[in-house]
Design an enzyme around this catalytic site. Structure first.
Site, PDB file in Angstrom:
ATOM      1  N   HIS A 170       0.847  -1.201   0.000  1.00 19.18           N
ATOM      2  CA  HIS A 170       0.000   0.000   0.000  1.00 19.18           C
ATOM      3  C   HIS A 170       0.874   1.239   0.000  1.00 19.18           C
ATOM      4  O   HIS A 170       2.061   1.191   0.371  1.00 19.18           O
ATOM      5  CB  HIS A 170      -0.987   0.025   1.164  1.00 19.18           C
ATOM      6  CG  HIS A 170      -0.354   0.196   2.517  1.00 19.18           C
ATOM      7  ND1 HIS A 170      -0.028   1.425   3.036  1.00 19.18           N
ATOM      8  CD2 HIS A 170       0.013  -0.705   3.446  1.00 19.18           C
ATOM      9  CE1 HIS A 170       0.497   1.274   4.241  1.00 19.18           C
ATOM     10  NE2 HIS A 170       0.548  -0.016   4.510  1.00 19.18           N
ATOM     11  N   CYS A 185       3.766  -4.280   6.734  1.00 19.12           N
ATOM     12  CA  CYS A 185       3.325  -4.038   5.364  1.00 19.12           C
ATOM     13  C   CYS A 185       4.489  -3.636   4.470  1.00 19.12           C
ATOM     14  O   CYS A 185       5.559  -3.255   4.950  1.00 19.12           O
ATOM     15  CB  CYS A 185       2.259  -2.939   5.323  1.00 19.12           C
ATOM     16  SG  CYS A 185       0.621  -3.495   5.817  1.00 19.12           S
TER      17      CYS A 185
END
Length: 215
Positions: A170, A185
């Site tokens: 992301h 992440c």
């Protein structure tokens, strides 16, 4: 659908601090990286150049000191530049899977390939910090949410593509080079995350390997 999420945003310095006159342990290396005269002495101009780099890359404190964090970020950028247009030269990312997103934790790079053919990248990423490492191995994208919001960290996660529990590709608003890293992440610049969104689909493979420096 709600899953545990992992994200970390760096907190860029908002304003420049006073310049230090101290010579850092990586003075000459930092001077060379910035194209300054390599004399190992801290001048006012050296400090301002280092300070600008620190501000741009979310490194704190922004006092223009050529310390280990500043040099660590510079080394990472150099390593990424060296990857050029052949990031899978060592063939560590599988070439028999068709379309696959590769994540090299050691170099903090990611790219997309179709077989052995490079489709996009390599691009810089920021993966999990110590004790929140991005997990290695072969995975698959299983959920995508273009306007995702993390209820765990109360922060936007645009162009989220989840591939391992709460770990996802992301975009972030801060610098992907800023230490210490995410909570697991694979953080990306907005343009890169948007391109990944256009190229990948649910069910596509993701391969994570290597080890992030400092973890």
């Amino acid at each position: 659908m709600v899953v545990p999420l992992a994200v970390a945003l760096g907190t860029p310095a908002q304003a420049a601090s006073s310049c230090t006159t101290s010579v850092g342990p990586y003075q000459k290396q930092v001077e060379k990286f910035l194209g300054r005269p390599v004399d190992g002495r801290q001048s006012r101009t050296d400090c301002l150049a280092i300070q600008k780099f620190q501000i741009n890359h979310g490194i704190s404190p922004t006092i223009g000191y050529a310390g280990p964090v500043t040099w660590g970020v510079m080394k990472l950028i150099n390593s990424q530049k060296a990857a050029g247009h052949n990031p899978n030269k060592a063939r560590k990312c599988p070439t028999n899977k068709g379309r696959i997103a590769c994540v090299d934790l050691t170099r903090q790079l990611s790219w997309i390939q179709d077989g052995s053919r490079l489709k996009f990248g390599p691009v810089p990423v920021r993966t999990g910090r110590d004790r929140y490492e991005t997990r290695g191995g072969l995975k698959k994208i299983y959920w995508r949410d273009i306007d995702h919001w993390s209820t765990l960290y109360d922060v936007a996660m645009p162009y989220s593509q989840f591939f391992d529990g709460g770990q996802a590709f992301h975009s972030i608003a801060g610098s992907v080079w800023s230490p210490p890293g995410s909570h697991g992440c694979v953080n990306m610049r907005k343009g890169d995350a948007k391109k990944y969104w256009s190229l990948l689909r649910n069910g596509d493979d993701v391969y994570v390997y290597g080890r992030k420096p400092g973890t």
